[in-house]
Motif scaffolding. Structure first.
Motif, PDB file in Angstrom:
ATOM      1  N   GLU A 118     -10.792   6.695   9.415  1.00  0.00           N
ATOM      2  CA  GLU A 118     -10.150   6.011  10.537  1.00  0.00           C
ATOM      3  C   GLU A 118      -8.815   6.669  10.859  1.00  0.00           C
ATOM      4  O   GLU A 118      -8.016   6.955   9.969  1.00  0.00           O
ATOM      5  N   LEU A 119      -8.583   6.917  12.132  1.00  0.00           N
ATOM      6  CA  LEU A 119      -7.292   7.374  12.616  1.00  0.00           C
ATOM      7  C   LEU A 119      -6.748   6.354  13.594  1.00  0.00           C
ATOM      8  O   LEU A 119      -7.516   5.692  14.300  1.00  0.00           O
ATOM      9  N   ASN A 120      -5.420   6.239  13.613  1.00  0.00           N
ATOM     10  CA  ASN A 120      -4.786   5.335  14.563  1.00  0.00           C
ATOM     11  C   ASN A 120      -3.940   6.138  15.528  1.00  0.00           C
ATOM     12  O   ASN A 120      -3.269   7.092  15.143  1.00  0.00           O
ATOM     13  N   VAL A 121      -3.993   5.745  16.794  1.00  0.00           N
ATOM     14  CA  VAL A 121      -3.346   6.506  17.863  1.00  0.00           C
ATOM     15  C   VAL A 121      -2.472   5.575  18.686  1.00  0.00           C
ATOM     16  O   VAL A 121      -2.884   4.463  19.040  1.00  0.00           O
ATOM     17  N   LEU A 122      -1.269   6.048  18.987  1.00  0.00           N
ATOM     18  CA  LEU A 122      -0.390   5.351  19.913  1.00  0.00           C
ATOM     19  C   LEU A 122       0.112   6.368  20.919  1.00  0.00           C
ATOM     20  O   LEU A 122       0.855   7.298  20.560  1.00  0.00           O
ATOM     21  N   ASP A 123      -0.335   6.225  22.154  1.00  0.00           N
ATOM     22  CA  ASP A 123       0.020   7.182  23.207  1.00  0.00           C
ATOM     23  C   ASP A 123      -0.347   8.597  22.746  1.00  0.00           C
ATOM     24  O   ASP A 123      -1.514   8.874  22.549  1.00  0.00           O
ATOM     25  N   ASP A 124       0.636   9.476  22.528  1.00  0.00           N
ATOM     26  CA  ASP A 124       0.344  10.851  22.130  1.00  0.00           C
ATOM     27  C   ASP A 124       0.525  11.085  20.633  1.00  0.00           C
ATOM     28  O   ASP A 124       0.535  12.236  20.179  1.00  0.00           O
ATOM     29  N   LEU A 125       0.677  10.031  19.861  1.00  0.00           N
ATOM     30  CA  LEU A 125       0.877  10.158  18.415  1.00  0.00           C
ATOM     31  C   LEU A 125      -0.332   9.649  17.653  1.00  0.00           C
ATOM     32  O   LEU A 125      -0.838   8.562  17.931  1.00  0.00           O
ATOM     33  N   MET A 126      -0.773  10.440  16.679  1.00  0.00           N
ATOM     34  CA  MET A 126      -1.921  10.078  15.861  1.00  0.00           C
ATOM     35  C   MET A 126      -1.502   9.966  14.398  1.00  0.00           C
ATOM     36  O   MET A 126      -0.646  10.716  13.929  1.00  0.00           O
TER      37      MET A 126
END
Length: 338
Positions: free
Chosen positions: A155-163
């Motif tokens: 699982e990866l989490n992403v916020l806007d352009d940040l992973m």
């Protein structure tokens, strides 16, 4: 190589939660149709339920699996996974979990048959999934097993352009240090790089967080940085990856917020989750990284406390869709070039 838009399968998630409402709201956004063709996979009454909850119109244009290859716009592939009277808003039910799994299975089938280029799912409820027959720790492991995929995934989490990705995940904090290895750090770096490249980042910049306070302070607070994390970072750099660290975990996300890196590799679950949720909980996206097909979902849950009340914020679902559209376009191009 084809320039045709990617085709994305969308499934509603747990029918008792906010997923159907969120998808109804997403479909009304003007830039959605420009980004991808869409196949809604699921029961007619669930889609209409979501539209009614959102107070929005819904045009369901029925398609068959054979129609998907020539699809332009949005089509609906009908399933019959549960009856209307089995839907219990804001309740954990076996029927809701079973419906979630059956729609997910169909979307995965379409992806493996090359009919769709990516999958977006509304929020699942893990308790309902378990009652509905998910014999796996979570939906990510379920998908890997269903696809027959034995490679590294997570699982990866992403916020806007940040992973963000992590070396350890759902284990007790007391067990974290013993489960950190050079291979684990290397795998997490590789997963972040691969997923970012799928999303269109040509040369991802990756920062690796330390485990201990002050990055161990030259061994004063632990030797994991010296013996495990730093050597793994150096090995990645020798393979031409743009990786730095280990950085103290109380400052690494300041660099990320300034846009200096594209991803942060953390050592344990909350090390990254707390930071990224504080920065933008309503925009967070979860990516099922490493699988042979792109899959995204909003990072929040089924929100039973507001289900059916037209209060669901579509922000994270919007972000999940547009990230998936970029990943699906790359996936489609790679398949066309193969």
């Amino acid at each position: 190589m084809t320039n045709k838009k990617p085709t994305i399968a969308i499934i509603p998630g747990d029918p008792s939660g906010i997923g159907p409402e969120l998808i109804a709201k997403l479909l009304q956004e003007g830039d959605v149709a420009a980004a991808a063709n869409i196949v809604l996979v699921g029961d007619e009454h669930i889609w209409r339920q979501g539209a009614a909850q959102a107070g929005l119109p819904l045009d369901l244009r029925a398609v068959t699996e054979d129609d998907i290859a020539s699809l332009s716009g949005t089509g609906w592939l009908n399933l019959n996974t549960l009856t209307p009277d089995e839907v219990r808003i804001a309740e954990v039910t076996e029927a809701g979990g079973r419906s979630s799994l059956r729609t997910l299975d169909k979307a995965l089938d379409l992806a493996m048959a090359g009919k769709v280029d990516g999958i977006l799912f509304g929020p699942f409820n893990k308790a309902a999934l378990t009652r509905g027959g998910m014999n796996a720790e979570d939906e990510h492991r379920y998908m890997a097993r269903y696809l027959g995929f034995g490679g590294y995934h997570g699982e990866l989490n992403v916020l806007d352009d940040l992973m963000t990705t992590r070396v350890t995940s759902h284990i007790g904090l007391k067990d974290v240090a013993a489960n950190i290895s050079m291979q684990g750090v290397s795998d997490a770096i590789g997963l972040a790089e691969q997923t970012l490249k799928r999303a269109g980042v040509v040369r991802p910049r990756i920062a690796v967080a330390a485990l201990n306070p002050h990055a161990g302070d030259d061994g004063k607070f632990g030797r994991e940085e010296i013996e495990i994390i730093a050597p793994a970072v150096e090995a990645a750099r020798l393979h031409q990856k743009d990786v730095t660290g280990p950085w103290p975990s109380d400052t690494v996300f300041l660099r990320a917020r300034r846009g200096e890196v594209d991803a942060v590799v953390t050592m344990y679950h909350d090390q990254g989750q707390i930071a990224i949720k504080l920065m933008g909980f309503e925009r967070g996206v979860t990516v099922a990284g490493g699988l042979p097909v792109p899959v995204t979902t909003p990072a929040h849950g089924t929100a039973f406390d507001i289900a059916g009340q037209n209060k669901a914020n579509v922000g994270a679902t919007r972000q999940a869709f547009h990230l998936l559209a970029r990943m699906a376009a790359t996936h489609r191009s790679l398949r066309a070039d193969a």
